[in-house]
Scaffold this active site. Structure first.
Site, PDB file in Angstrom:
ATOM      1  CD  GLU A  52      38.922  34.353  45.364  1.00 12.79           C
ATOM      2  OE1 GLU A  52      40.048  34.570  45.880  1.00 12.79           O
ATOM      3  OE2 GLU A  52      38.104  33.555  45.842  1.00 12.79           O
ATOM      4  CB  CYS A  94      46.385  36.160  42.693  1.00  9.47           C
ATOM      5  SG  CYS A  94      45.533  34.629  42.292  1.00  9.47           S
TER       6      CYS A  94
END
Length: 507
Positions: A260, A294
């Site tokens: 990720e 993010c």
């Protein structure tokens, strides 16, 4: 501060644990300073290579026992972890906020995500299902089943110091795996607090030492796990550059990696958008967590017919943002994680100007009373062209790039024309635009939203992205399959042994 006492934080403590047992921590010291006020909270001792070896051996022994525990029973224990987190939600949420710098509501929300994933995992513990297939051979049955992998290494980032670990750990535990957690060296105390909460639950349920291990340390600790053939899966959250290193190392030993990584997320504002709704999603997406998610909104692609009107609304909204101590709920935006992040923010602003960007909301570092840590910065907005190099880059700070478009095809092309592929959104009341954005010719991201922003995801859906975001999926849906190995089995209950495809082999 009461929340430090409630979470058991000491002035100096080890960050190496197999559960209830804590090692000396013979590696390097990790000092945790709060970006809120710059003060030293505590010092954590990291692991030595010998202590890492001890963790792995303890985890291996624990796995042999834990995998034999029925999955629903494993789920019941994870349910108790969720209850323990509820009891500690206020204290742990405040610790997360103080150590990382996000607003108190976001800190509490992060703990709530941990509780939610525990609830999801409880249900999952009774649904680790395979398929039954018809065989081409008479009196045969085929089926698939899923078995636990073993040790799952988890490398987490500072911006979500506890939630992303829980997404991995809760699922891994109900799948029958054991976990070794290497938290960010920027937020070690939140990890220590979580380990203590989990250890109490495991001890009450006679769970063996090693099912939950804590490995505090720097980059070398993550590389120990990445290079270790005894760790079949490494789940890593962080920058794309970090992910490349982890992926190459893990692949070199035929292990699995779940990545990720970076995001460069865009919101498309259609001429048919509800601009008031779009404004809320954009401002929170761009300024929330001081731009350190993010999924933060970094690019705003606005139709030329509403560009001037929306830009005016956006500038006015930014003028109302309150920046200050994140533990005080009157403030919208807290600090960046440290002074290195501030320097990166300033460098990005300089690069944007040099490449031709024009700031319509100016940035800068805040000074004076309440900003002594030197980590508070102003969320800013720059008008740019989509091909500027800085616009192609993820900067973990509250910098929003705004640009116009003429057609939906052009907007989608701009949206997709970056190396990252995590989150995306379109604000529109036009059904055709919405469906095109969600089609195979639309957004190339792992997350695509309509009339909500890029930031924030529910645990029920698989979370992750494409391209330089890494391709991994965590949390909901069928993400649990990453933590298990698939096995296909065939049972012959007849009296003959026919071969597949009608092959004859008479002896």
């Amino acid at each position: 501060m009461d929340f430090l006492q409630e979470t058991g934080i000491l002035t100096r403590q080890s960050g190496v644990s197999t559960g209830t047992k804590w090692q000396a921590g013979e590696g390097a010291d990790i000092a945790s300073h709060s970006p809120v006020d710059g003060k030293l909270i505590a010092t954590v001792t990291g692991a030595s290579a010998a202590e890492y070896e001890y963790l792995v051996k303890t985890a291996e022994a624990a796995f042999r026992k834990w995998r034999e525990v029925p999955a629903p029973r494993r789920g019941e224990i994870v349910r108790q972890i969720g209850d323990a987190l509820r009891e500690k939600k206020q204290a742990l949420g405040r610790l997360v906020s103080y150590e990382m710098g996000k607003s108190l509501q976001e800190g509490l929300g992060e703990v709530q995500e941990m509780i939610d994933i525990c609830e999801f995992a409880v249900g999952l513990s009774r649904q680790l299902y395979g398929l039954t297939m018809h065989s081409e051979r008479p009196q045969h049955r085929m089926y698939e089943q899923w078995h636990p992998l073993g040790i799952v290494g988890i490398i987490s980032a500072f911006n979500f110091p506890v939630a992303v670990w829980s997404w991995n750990a809760a699922l891994a535990w109900v799948c029958g795996d054991v976990c070794i957690w290497k938290p960010s060296e920027k937020t070690p105390l939140s990890a220590v607090a979580c380990q203590r909460i989990v250890a109490e639950v495991f001890e009450r349920n006679d769970v063996p030492e090693g099912v939950s291990c804590l490995l505090s340390g720097g980059r070398e600790a993550g590389m120990w796990m990445s290079a270790d053939g005894r760790v079949p899966l490494v789940s890593a959250t962080g920058s794309s550059r970090m992910g490349q290193s982890v992926a190459a190392t893990v692949a070199g030993r035929f292990g699995r990696s779940l990545l990720e990584l970076g995001g460069n997320n865009a919101v498309i504002i259609s001429k048919d958008a509800d601009l008031d709704m779009a404004l809320i999603g954009t401002v929170f997406g761009a300024a929330g967590t001081a731009g350190q998610r993010c999924t933060t909104t970094r690019r705003l692609i606005v139709h030329k017919d509403v560009y001037e009107r929306f830009r005016e609304k956006l500038v006015k909204a930014y003028g109302q943002l309150r920046i200050g101590n994140p533990l005080d709920e009157q403030y919208h935006v807290g600090p960046l994680i440290d002074k290195a992040a501030v320097e990166t923010y300033l460098q990005a602003i300089t690069a944007c100007r040099e490449q031709g960007g024009r700031f319509i909301v100016e940035g800068g570092v805040l000074e004076g009373a309440g900003f002594e840590s030197g980590c508070y910065v102003k969320p800013c907005i720059a008008e740019v062209r989509p091909d500027f190099p800085i616009v192609q880059t993820e900067t973990f700070a509250p910098i929003l790039y705004i640009m116009p478009f003429s057609t939906i095809d052009e907007a989608i092309e701009i949206q997709n024309n970056v190396p990252q592929g995590l989150s995306s959104a379109i604000m529109t009341l036009n059904l055709r635009e919405a469906e095109q954005f969600l089609s195979c010719a639309g957004s190339d991201c792992g997350i695509a939203n309509v009339n909500i922003g890029t930031s924030g995801a529910e645990i029920g859906g698989a979370f992750g992205g494409e391209k330089e975001t890494g391709g991994g999926r965590e949390s909901g849906s069928d993400a649990w399959k990453a933590y298990m190995r698939r096995q296909t089995s065939t049972i012959n209950y007849g009296k003959k042994l026919p071969l597949a495809q009608g092959i004859k082999f008479d002896i």
